[in-house]
Design an enzyme around this catalytic site. Sequence first.
Site, PDB file in Angstrom:
ATOM      1  N   HIS A  34      -1.713  -1.478   0.720  1.00 45.28           N
ATOM      2  CA  HIS A  34      -2.859  -2.369   0.590  1.00 45.28           C
ATOM      3  C   HIS A  34      -3.763  -2.154   1.797  1.00 45.28           C
ATOM      4  O   HIS A  34      -3.469  -1.304   2.668  1.00 45.28           O
ATOM      5  CB  HIS A  34      -2.408  -3.829   0.449  1.00 45.28           C
ATOM      6  CG  HIS A  34      -1.459  -4.270   1.524  1.00 45.28           C
ATOM      7  ND1 HIS A  34      -1.814  -4.339   2.850  1.00 45.28           N
ATOM      8  CD2 HIS A  34      -0.154  -4.628   1.480  1.00 45.28           C
ATOM      9  CE1 HIS A  34      -0.796  -4.751   3.570  1.00 45.28           C
ATOM     10  NE2 HIS A  34       0.244  -4.925   2.755  1.00 45.28           N
ATOM     11  N   GLU A  35      -4.826  -2.938   1.843  1.00 44.07           N
ATOM     12  CA  GLU A  35      -5.833  -2.791   2.887  1.00 44.07           C
ATOM     13  C   GLU A  35      -5.219  -2.873   4.305  1.00 44.07           C
ATOM     14  O   GLU A  35      -5.702  -2.215   5.230  1.00 44.07           O
ATOM     15  CB  GLU A  35      -6.884  -3.888   2.669  1.00 44.07           C
ATOM     16  CG  GLU A  35      -8.222  -3.661   3.300  1.00 44.07           C
ATOM     17  CD  GLU A  35      -8.901  -2.322   2.973  1.00 44.07           C
ATOM     18  OE1 GLU A  35      -8.729  -1.788   1.862  1.00 44.07           O
ATOM     19  OE2 GLU A  35      -9.602  -1.818   3.862  1.00 44.07           O
ATOM     20  N   GLY A  36      -4.163  -3.654   4.447  1.00 38.29           N
ATOM     21  CA  GLY A  36      -3.499  -3.767   5.753  1.00 38.29           C
ATOM     22  C   GLY A  36      -2.957  -2.406   6.201  1.00 38.29           C
ATOM     23  O   GLY A  36      -3.146  -1.990   7.350  1.00 38.29           O
ATOM     24  N   HIS A  37      -2.284  -1.696   5.271  1.00 38.71           N
ATOM     25  CA  HIS A  37      -1.781  -0.359   5.621  1.00 38.71           C
ATOM     26  C   HIS A  37      -2.936   0.589   5.924  1.00 38.71           C
ATOM     27  O   HIS A  37      -2.859   1.402   6.843  1.00 38.71           O
ATOM     28  CB  HIS A  37      -0.981   0.224   4.454  1.00 38.71           C
ATOM     29  CG  HIS A  37       0.247  -0.541   4.086  1.00 38.71           C
ATOM     30  ND1 HIS A  37       0.347  -1.278   2.928  1.00 38.71           N
ATOM     31  CD2 HIS A  37       1.429  -0.689   4.725  1.00 38.71           C
ATOM     32  CE1 HIS A  37       1.538  -1.823   2.864  1.00 38.71           C
ATOM     33  NE2 HIS A  37       2.219  -1.497   3.934  1.00 38.71           N
ATOM     34  N   GLN A  61      17.545  -2.361   5.481  1.00 38.56           N
ATOM     35  CA  GLN A  61      16.930  -3.569   6.071  1.00 38.56           C
ATOM     36  C   GLN A  61      16.855  -4.719   5.066  1.00 38.56           C
ATOM     37  O   GLN A  61      16.264  -5.752   5.351  1.00 38.56           O
ATOM     38  CB  GLN A  61      15.562  -3.242   6.672  1.00 38.56           C
ATOM     39  CG  GLN A  61      14.474  -2.882   5.688  1.00 38.56           C
ATOM     40  CD  GLN A  61      13.211  -2.396   6.390  1.00 38.56           C
ATOM     41  OE1 GLN A  61      13.147  -1.279   6.877  1.00 38.56           O
ATOM     42  NE2 GLN A  61      12.184  -3.232   6.445  1.00 38.56           N
ATOM     43  N   GLY A 147       1.717  -3.247  12.164  1.00 33.89           N
ATOM     44  CA  GLY A 147       0.922  -4.465  12.070  1.00 33.89           C
ATOM     45  C   GLY A 147       1.483  -5.566  12.961  1.00 33.89           C
ATOM     46  O   GLY A 147       2.704  -5.732  13.080  1.00 33.89           O
ATOM     47  N   LYS A 149       1.248  -8.568  12.202  1.00 37.71           N
ATOM     48  CA  LYS A 149       1.751  -9.615  11.306  1.00 37.71           C
ATOM     49  C   LYS A 149       3.274  -9.718  11.421  1.00 37.71           C
ATOM     50  O   LYS A 149       3.827 -10.810  11.432  1.00 37.71           O
ATOM     51  CB  LYS A 149       1.347  -9.294   9.870  1.00 37.71           C
ATOM     52  CG  LYS A 149       2.031 -10.131   8.833  1.00 37.71           C
ATOM     53  CD  LYS A 149       1.421  -9.880   7.469  1.00 37.71           C
ATOM     54  CE  LYS A 149       2.345 -10.336   6.380  1.00 37.71           C
ATOM     55  NZ  LYS A 149       3.437  -9.347   6.160  1.00 37.71           N
ATOM     56  N   ARG A 187       4.224  -8.037  -0.884  1.00 35.12           N
ATOM     57  CA  ARG A 187       4.930  -9.066  -1.661  1.00 35.12           C
ATOM     58  C   ARG A 187       3.965 -10.043  -2.338  1.00 35.12           C
ATOM     59  O   ARG A 187       4.366 -10.770  -3.242  1.00 35.12           O
ATOM     60  CB  ARG A 187       5.874  -9.857  -0.757  1.00 35.12           C
ATOM     61  CG  ARG A 187       7.034  -9.029  -0.245  1.00 35.12           C
ATOM     62  CD  ARG A 187       8.110  -9.907   0.362  1.00 35.12           C
ATOM     63  NE  ARG A 187       9.346  -9.164   0.513  1.00 35.12           N
ATOM     64  CZ  ARG A 187       9.768  -8.632   1.649  1.00 35.12           C
ATOM     65  NH1 ARG A 187       9.061  -8.763   2.750  1.00 35.12           N
ATOM     66  NH2 ARG A 187      10.903  -7.966   1.699  1.00 35.12           N
TER      67      ARG A 187
HETATM   68  O1  PAF Z   1       7.100  -2.950   8.094  1.00 27.80           O
HETATM   69  C1  PAF Z   1       7.599  -2.180   7.256  1.00 27.80           C
HETATM   70  O2  PAF Z   1       7.007  -1.823   6.237  1.00 27.80           O
HETATM   71  C2  PAF Z   1       9.030  -1.669   7.484  1.00 27.80           C
HETATM   72  O3  PAF Z   1       9.817  -2.630   8.090  1.00 27.80           O
HETATM   73  C3  PAF Z   1       9.056  -0.339   8.271  1.00 27.80           C
HETATM   74  C4  PAF Z   1       8.506  -0.512   9.676  1.00 27.80           C
HETATM   75  C5  PAF Z   1       8.278   0.731   7.532  1.00 27.80           C
HETATM   76  C6  PAF Z   1      10.520   0.151   8.419  1.00 27.80           C
HETATM   77  O4  PAF Z   1      11.110   0.350   7.185  1.00 27.80           O
END
Ligand code: PAF
Length: 282
Positions: A34-37, A61, A147, A149, A187
């Site tokens: 999204h725009e954040g990325h 994770q 980010g 965030k 999400r």
């Molecule tokens: O912030 C994320 O999207 C994930 O935690 C990351 C840093 C890509 C690690 O999987």
Amino acid sequence: MQICPTKTEIRAATAKLRNGGASIGLVPTMGFLHEGHLTLVRRARAACDRVVVSIFVNPTQFGPNEDLATYPRDPERDFAMLRAEGVDAVFTPDPSEMYHADAQTIVETTDLSGVLIGALRPGHFRGVATVVSKLFNIVQPDRAFFGEKDYQQLLVIRTMVRDLDVPLEIVGVPTVREPDGLAMSSRNVRLTPEHRAAAPALNASLDWAEATLPRTPMTVDELAAGVTARIADARGAEIQSVDIRDAETLAPLAGAITAPAVILLAVRFGQVLLIDQRVVRP
Ligand code: PAF
């Protein structure tokens, strides 16, 4: 733009990109961009000669009852967005490429990873620190972009880089928001329309705190109560945590707020856990 599903391919691609001493910026992501990325990608583009993005939904994770299976994915759309941004290479491993079947080595920031979101999601930051270390070793970027965030994640990664002497610079990038203030997140698409309408309450409570604290001195408890009351009014919000911590160390605070503090929110709307944060100053 080269798409590299294996470590061998991305290593060959980055070696070529680095040829002649060009600097490499890495933007690690879990896809569904999204725009954040894209803001992270643009920052990388401005600061580095070449940009590499990783797309990997990292299983280590996610907890056993979390949303790994339903985490949104759309690689073709992601590739089109990254091509349009002039990204040089994308690393897209699958879990078996990323982790040996008998992998035994983990990276963990011992204190930071067990508190706050780490207490709600045991093992989460161990998974993040481990995969990010691996990405740094595979891509060997000069700078990596994350980010703000994900405030605790950023502190975990900065601490890991400091403690393990990883030779790169971590760049934190301010949160990008929807026009109504909701922090952008992959999400968000899974919120029901009712929850989506209520979710900007997180940002509104942080705006209130940021604007009020410089005018009206408050204790940690008073600030937490004001923020909590503003979120509790939002339909469907189940507050998991409202934490007010030292902005640099995440150490718990008590009494009057006399130095920069970070407010960290974790709020569930149905199945979706939203987080947000703001550094506030007295
Ligand atoms: O912030 C994320 O999207 C994930 O935690 C990351 C840093 C890509 C690690 O999987």
